[in-house]
Motif scaffolding. Structure first.
Motif, PDB file in Angstrom:
ATOM      1  N   VAL A 166      37.058  47.712 -32.294  1.00  0.00           N
ATOM      2  CA  VAL A 166      38.258  47.206 -31.639  1.00  0.00           C
ATOM      3  C   VAL A 166      38.866  46.100 -32.490  1.00  0.00           C
ATOM      4  O   VAL A 166      38.173  45.197 -32.959  1.00  0.00           O
ATOM      5  N   VAL A 167      40.173  46.187 -32.725  1.00  0.00           N
ATOM      6  CA  VAL A 167      40.896  45.175 -33.508  1.00  0.00           C
ATOM      7  C   VAL A 167      42.010  44.639 -32.618  1.00  0.00           C
ATOM      8  O   VAL A 167      43.076  45.237 -32.515  1.00  0.00           O
ATOM      9  N   ASP A 168      41.770  43.512 -31.972  1.00  0.00           N
ATOM     10  CA  ASP A 168      42.751  42.919 -31.069  1.00  0.00           C
ATOM     11  C   ASP A 168      43.056  41.486 -31.484  1.00  0.00           C
ATOM     12  O   ASP A 168      42.169  40.756 -31.953  1.00  0.00           O
ATOM     13  N   VAL A 169      44.296  41.073 -31.303  1.00  0.00           N
ATOM     14  CA  VAL A 169      44.656  39.670 -31.487  1.00  0.00           C
ATOM     15  C   VAL A 169      44.078  38.900 -30.307  1.00  0.00           C
ATOM     16  O   VAL A 169      44.323  39.271 -29.153  1.00  0.00           O
ATOM     17  N   PRO A 170      43.296  37.857 -30.547  1.00  0.00           N
ATOM     18  CA  PRO A 170      42.676  37.117 -29.444  1.00  0.00           C
ATOM     19  C   PRO A 170      43.706  36.611 -28.431  1.00  0.00           C
ATOM     20  O   PRO A 170      44.787  36.155 -28.801  1.00  0.00           O
TER      21      PRO A 170
END
Length: 312
Positions: A166-170
Motif C-alpha cells: 500500500v502506498v498512501d499519503v499519510p
C-alpha cells in the motif's frame, strides 16, 4: 498529423529553452475523442478512444496501441454471455511492451489489467479490489489504485514480484497513483485532511507535496528515469495546462491553439503524451518530442532544458 510549438510560457518564469516541442496529433480513425496516456522509449503509445455514440446509448471507450504508425484496439476478452460493451483504458506501456490499464464491466465495477506478450490478465488480490493499473516500469513493477471494505475510499498500491504494498499519503482521505519509474518513484494525487486535492511524489518512503504555485489543482501523471515529472494544472489561468517539473522548476506545456491541454506521460527521451481540446470541443491525443533534451549529469533529479535533443 499536425505539427506545432508551444506558446511562450505565461507563468512569469524565465525559461531560456522553455519546453520547445514538435507536436503530432493522434486521432484514432473515426473516433470522436482520443486520449494518449503512456509512451515508451520506442515511441509506442497507448491510450483510449471513444466509439461514435449510438442514439440512445452511451459512448464506449476502448484502449489502443499505436505502434509504427498503426493502431491496434485493446479490448478485454469478455466471456460468452458477458456484455460486449466493456470500457477499456490503456494507461501505460514499458520498454518490454507490457501494457497496464483498467476495464469497466456493465455492472459498473472497474478492474486493473496487464497485457504481457499479448496475454490479457486481470490484476487481482484477495485483500482488496484492484480498480486500475496506472503505471508500469521496465522491471514490470506496477502502480495503481484499489478500493477495500476494510480501508474505505481510494488508495494506491505498488505490485512488485507478486507482492502488493500500500502506498498512501499519510493522513490523506484518498490517494491515487498515476505513474512509476525504474527507481520505483511514484507520482499521483491525494485529497488531504483539508479536503483539497494535491499532487505528490513518493520516493523511498518519503512523500513530497507537488502543488504548482498559483494553480488551484496540480495533478502529476508521469515520471521518467531522470525524475522528470509531467502532469496537468487547473486554475492558474483559464483552462487546463500541462507542465513539466524538472529539478524544482515548472515549465508550461500547451498544445498550440488548444483550449486546454493535459499531459499524462513522459518517456526517458523526454517525449510527452496527452490530449488537448480544440475550439470545437473535440478531444485529440498528441505526442510532443522535445527540441532540447534534459541533461542532469546524474540522471536522478532532472534539470532545466539545456542541450539540443538527440536520440540516446
Amino acid at each position: 498529423m499536425a505539427n506545432g510549438n508551444v506558446a511562450p510560457p505565461t507563468d512569469g518564469i524565465p525559461h531560456p529553452f522553455a519546453v520547445k516541442y514538435d507536436f503530432k496529433t493522434i486521432d484514432v480513425p473515426d473516433a470522436p475523442s482520443t486520449k494518449a496516456y503512456g509512451i515508451n522509449d520506442l515511441g509506442h503509445v497507448v491510450g483510449t478512444f471513444s466509439h461514435p455514440q449510438i442514439p440512445g446509448q452511451f459512448s464506449v471507450n476502448h484502449g489502443f496501441l499505436l505502434k509504427n504508425g498503426e493502431f491496434t484496439t485493446i479490448e478485454y476478452p469478455h466471456a460468452p454471455g458477458e456484455s460486449p460493451d466493456i470500457a477499456e483504458f490503456a494507461y501505460d506501456i514499458n520498454n518490454r511492451g507490457q501494457i497496464v490499464g483498467s476495464y469497466r464491466m456493465g455492472h459498473g465495477f472497474d478492474y486493473g489489467f496487464r497485457i504481457d506478450g499479448g496475454v490479457f490478465s486481470t490484476i487481482s488480490t484477495s485483500e482488496f479490489d484492484v480498480t486500475a493499473a496506472r503505471g508500469i516500469n521496465d522491471a514490470g513493477t506496477i502502480a495503481g489504485n484499489f478500493n477495500s471494505t476494510r480501508i474505505p475510499d481510494l488508495h494506491s498500491f505498488m505490485l512488485k514480484n507478486s507482492v502488493f504494498t500500500v502506498v498512501d499519503v499519510p493522513a490523506s482521505i484518498s490517494t491515487t497513483a498515476h505513474g512509476i519509474n525504474i527507481a520505483e518513484d511514484i507520482v499521483g494525487e491525494y485529497v488531504g485532511s483539508d479536503g483539497k486535492q494535491h499532487g505528490y511524489l513518493s520516493r523511498r518512503g518519503s512523500i513530497t507535496v507537488i502543488d504548482r504555485p498559483g494553480a488551484q489543482l496540480t495533478t502529476p501523471n508521469g515520471i521518467n528515469a531522470r525524475g522528470q515529472i509531467v502532469g496537468s494544472t487547473f486554475g492558474e489561468t483559464a483552462g487546463t495546462h500541462g507542465f513539466l517539473l524538472a529539478k524544482g522548476k515548472y515549465f508550461s506545456i500547451d498544445y498550440p491553439g488548444a483550449v486546454s491541454t493535459e499531459v499524462f506521460g513522459i518517456n526517458n527521451r523526454g517525449q510527452v503524451v496527452g490530449d488537448y481540446q480544440d475550439a470545437e470541443g473535440r478531444t485529440h491525443g498528441f505526442v510532443g518530442t522535445p527540441k532540447y533534451r534534459v541533461d542532469t549529469g546524474d540522471d536522478q533529479g532532472g534539470s532545466m532544458l539545456l542541450l539540443p535533443f538527440s536520440k540516446p
